[in-house]
Design an enzyme around this catalytic site. Structure first.
Site, PDB file in Angstrom:
ATOM      1  CE  LYS A 183      -1.872   3.066   1.833  1.00 38.56           C
ATOM      2  NZ  LYS A 183      -1.887   4.526   1.458  1.00 38.56           N
ATOM      3  CD  GLU A 258      13.091   4.652   7.875  1.00 35.56           C
ATOM      4  OE1 GLU A 258      12.846   5.712   8.507  1.00 35.56           O
ATOM      5  OE2 GLU A 258      13.357   4.603   6.681  1.00 35.56           O
ATOM      6  CB  CYS A 292      12.698   9.433   7.481  1.00 32.53           C
ATOM      7  SG  CYS A 292      13.574   8.172   6.540  1.00 32.53           S
ATOM      8  CD  GLU A 391      10.414  13.577  10.118  1.00 28.86           C
ATOM      9  OE1 GLU A 391      11.305  12.938   9.536  1.00 28.86           O
ATOM     10  OE2 GLU A 391       9.346  13.063  10.500  1.00 28.86           O
TER      11      GLU A 391
END
Length: 501
Positions: A183, A258, A292, A391
């Site tokens: 997905k 992750e 990331c 972030e």
């Protein structure tokens, strides 16, 4: 030159399949802000079909799960070859779908092919590792280990490396003998649907790889909670990862995650400033800042801070910001309007909290449309500010200075995250000290962001759980079974035998 977006359906049981509810999602080019196509929108009804297809595929044991690793490797190599054949088209599709500069996208496609090749080798190696003996202290027993596919796996992947990060999961899952349901993010699914076309072309057995595009709540959530999915592997935000882990816990289902990061890069006074400046901006602005592992917190020694800031600004002014398909582009748009507004909000909040925008911070003057944001450096940052702690996922670098190694280590580890960390210094003993002191799963010495499919990838703390890539990535999709056999001719003798009474 842009190319048309292929019109695809969901890929279930080896066939193109219209969504049960016939929904579709528009594809928006982040460079032009125009709708350039659409993708199918899966819902829970389609998840049911895909899970059933995957379970049927595993039940045909001679097809895949019980086939030798050598058989599976042939398919993986065939996929790699077709990816390489289609490199030019796939790179352009990636660039217009997610805004990634074309040169980066082409690099990604090379890595996709390389990753399939690598896991083909590991699949072949699995055959030799089966029935690995276990040394026991009793001569009356012998023991060995089998490594078996974990089963049906759900793979949920992000929009910043659409095909590459899908491959990080698909390649080892297939190498292990699993059946998979992928997905991808609804913001950049185009190349993942092209992977389905490749799999169909090479004759991958039906149901081994199913690809469902769609929204997270409508397709990702029912996949993560499905009782007949044996494992979930996810790359994305920490908030979503936490929800997936909570859902999986209800079924005691294994997960690998992750997640986000707020990684530091520490620059000492003994370095070549130009080399350090290039690695610093590459570490934060590569992939339009949407990484990331981005080293988005710069810690620079106070003795070189002013000179280093000047260097950084000069390097940044030299970055070509343009349509990703233009030659020499090094920074394209962020992926969507929502992301564009989110990044600009981070910058305005930093300014409101007292930080200084050293450069950037707005739309480039020469680009009147598209989700473009200038590479931005923010100074005068305190550790309580949002820009230091959260972030951004955009081309924004925040900066602090330090005077001692201890201070630098304390600042570097001052985060809930622990994905990556970098140190730039000519003193290799110092680099070794920092390598050990960083609370991160990945450490770069005199560089930032290089990634190789042979090496483990993953983080500590709120950056996730488990490791991708390398042999560790394959282990994610394998179950270890112990087999122990009693080999003595003598009876066990623990109980009194009725025949001797």
């Amino acid at each position: 030159m842009a190319i048309p977006i292929p019109s695809r359906q969901l890929f279930i049981d080896g066939q193109w399949t219209e969504p049960v509810l016939k929904k579709r999602i528009p594809v928006i080019n982040p460079t032009t802000e125009e709708i350039i196509g659409d993708i199918p929108a899966a819902t829970s009804e389609d998840v049911e079909l895909a899970v059933a297809a995957a379970r049927r595929a595993l039940a045909r044991k001679t097809d895949w799960a019980s086939a030798s690793g050598t058989v599976r490797a042939k398919y993986l190599r065939a996929i790699a070859a077709k990816i390489t054949e289609r490199k030019e088209v796939l790179a352009k599709l990636e660039a217009i779908d997610c805004g990634k500069p074309l040169d980066e996208a082409a690099w990604d496609i090379d890595d996709v092919a390389g990753c399939f090749e690598y896991y083909a080798e590991l699949a072949e190696g699995l055959d030799a590792k089966q029935k690995a003996p276990v040394s026991l202290p009793m001569e009356t027993f012998k023991s060995y280990v089998l490594k078996e596919p974990i089963g049906v796996v759900g793979l949920i992947t992000p929009w910043n490396y659409p095909l590459l990060m899908a491959t990080w999961k698909v390649a080892p899952a297939l190498a292990a003998g699993c059946a998979a349901i992928l997905k991808p993010s609804e913001l950049s699914s185009v190349t993942c649907l092209e992977l389905a076309d490749v799999c169909q072309e090479v004759g991958l057995p039906p149901g081994i790889l199913n690809i469902l595009t769609g929204l997270g709540p409508e397709a990702g959530a029912p996949l993560a909670s499905h009782p007949h999915v044996d494992k979930i592997a996810f790359i994305g935000s920490t908030a979503t990862g936490s929800k997936i882990m909570t859902t999986a816990a209800q079924l005691v289902k294994p997960v690998s995650l992750e997640l986000g990061g707020k990684s530091p890069i520490v620059v000492f006074e003994d370095v070549d400033l130009d080399k350090a400046a290039e690695w610093t901006i590459f570490g934060c602005f590569w992939t339009n800042g949407q990484i990331c592992s981005a080293t988005s917190r710069l810690l620079v020694h106070e003795s070189i801070a002013a000179e280093f800031f000047d260097k950084l600004v000069k390097w940044i002014k030299n970055i070509r910001i343009s349509d990703p398909l233009e030659e020499g582009c090094r920074l394209g748009p962020v992926v969507s309007r929502g992301q564009y507004e989110k990044v600009l909000k981070f910058i305005s909040t930093a300014r409101d909290e007292g930080a200084k925008i050293l450069c950037g911070g707005a739309r480039p003057e020469h680009l009147k449309k598209g989700f473009f944001i200038e590479p931005t450096i923010i100074t005068d940052v305190t550790t309580s500010m949002q820009i230091w702690r959260e972030e951004v996922f955009g081309p924004v670098l925040c900066v602090k200075t330090f005077s001692t190694e201890d201070e630098a280590i304390e600042l570097a580890n001052d985060t809930h995250y622990g994905l990556g960390a970098a140190v730039i210094s000519n003193d290799l003993e110092r680099c070794e000290r920092f390598t050990k002191a960083f609370q991160a799963g990945i450490v770069w010495v005199n560089c930032s962001q290089p990634c190789f499919c042979q090496a483990p990838w993953g983080g500590n703390k709120r950056s996730g759980y488990g490791r991708e890539l390398g042999e560790w990535g394959l282990d994610n999709y394998l179950s270890v079974k112990q087999v122990t056999q009693y080999i003595s001719e003598e009876p066990w003798g623990w109980y009194n035998s009725p025949s001797k009474l």
